[in-house]
Design a protein around this motif. Structure first.
Motif, short mmCIF file in Angstrom:
data_model
loop_
_atom_site.label_atom_id
_atom_site.label_comp_id
_atom_site.label_asym_id
_atom_site.label_seq_id
_atom_site.Cartn_x
_atom_site.Cartn_y
_atom_site.Cartn_z
N SER A 1 0.91 -1.08 0.01
CA SER A 1 0.12 0.01 0.17
C SER A 1 0.83 1.18 0.05
N ARG B 1 -6.05 -10.24 2.61
CA ARG B 1 -6.67 -9.01 2.04
C ARG B 1 -6.67 -8.93 0.51
N THR B 2 -7.71 -8.35 -0.04
CA THR B 2 -7.76 -8.10 -1.23
C THR B 2 -7.65 -6.37 -2.12
N ASP B 3 -7.27 -5.69 -0.97
CA ASP B 3 -7.11 -4.42 -1.39
C ASP B 3 -5.63 -3.60 -1.48
#
Length: 233
Positions: free
Chosen positions: A95, A169-171
């Motif tokens: 991220s 998680r896929t974000d």
């Protein structure tokens, strides 16, 4: 069969060594941050000979030590081609906040020998047979590895596709919630209930336990395109 597992690094990603027994050849699964020393200690303690490192995906917490471990033991690393670029550019998989935490710099490189994984491939390594399942969702190149034990059991190294009580998680860059649902439905929920799951983070579980209790698997066998709790968001 001998399976040695331990968490590594700041994100406590699980690294595993698997071998037919003490004094045998071994496979290293997901050598992440700070994995080099405990891997070397486990190899020495159990008199093992590494033959390969296999990666469930390309996030740095699962493969940060793969180059020194592979090159130091003259062994190849196996990774799905869709995640291969993360070996030399790990910030592509994190991220914006995580990249800022590392100051925009996270140095990694490919091992000297990299081999690419394909869906349904069977790897025969050091007397062990590992079946590869491509399970995109957490990353585009996520895979799981299935194998049987000499005692008749079943194991799956699930990476960040499935955890005890949760899923990956896929974000993050490369993540896809619909691909995750498809992977869980077609590659995970089709496995026998007694399959032991060795996940990328957290404790060991079984397919049967997760089928009954994991809220993210609810409804997927009936064809839902989004994992359980995410349907309410």
């Amino acid at each position: 069969m001998l399976v040695v597992g331990f968490p590594t690094g700041a994100l406590q990603a699980n690294c595993y060594l698997i071998a037919p027994g003490k004094g045998e050849a071994c496979i290293i699964v997901d050598p992440g941050q700070d994995a080099a020393e405990p891997v070397a200690e486990a190899i020495a303690e159990h008199d093992l000979t590494p033959v390969a490192a296999i990666l469930t995906h390309g996030h740095f917490d699962h493969c940060f030590a793969v180059a020194p471990i592979c090159d130091g033991n003259d062994i190849p690393a196996w990774i799905h081609p869709d995640d291969r670029e993360l070996l030399s550019d790990p910030l592509k998989g994190v991220s914006t906040e995580s990249a800022a935490f590392f100051g925009g710099k996270l140095a990694m490189r490919e091992p000297q020998e990299v081999r690419e994984l394909t869906d349904q491939a069977v790897l025969d390594l050091g007397g062990l047979s590992m079946t590869v399942d491509h399970t995109p969702g957490h990353t585009q190149g996520s895979v799981t590895f299935r194998c049987g034990t000499q005692e008749g059991g079943r194991l799956i190294f699930a990476g960040d596709t499935l955890f005890a009580g949760s899923i990956g998680r896929t974000d993050l860059p490369g993540g896809d919630v619909h691909k995750m649902a498809q992977s869980l439905r077609t590659k995970i929920l089709t496995l026998p209930d007694d399959t032991v799951v060795l996940p990328g983070h957290g404790p060991t579980t079984t397919i049967g336990r997760e089928r009954l209790t994991n809220p993210f698997l609810a409804g997927l066998e009936e064809g839902s395109t989004v994992p359980g709790p995410l349907r309410r968001l």
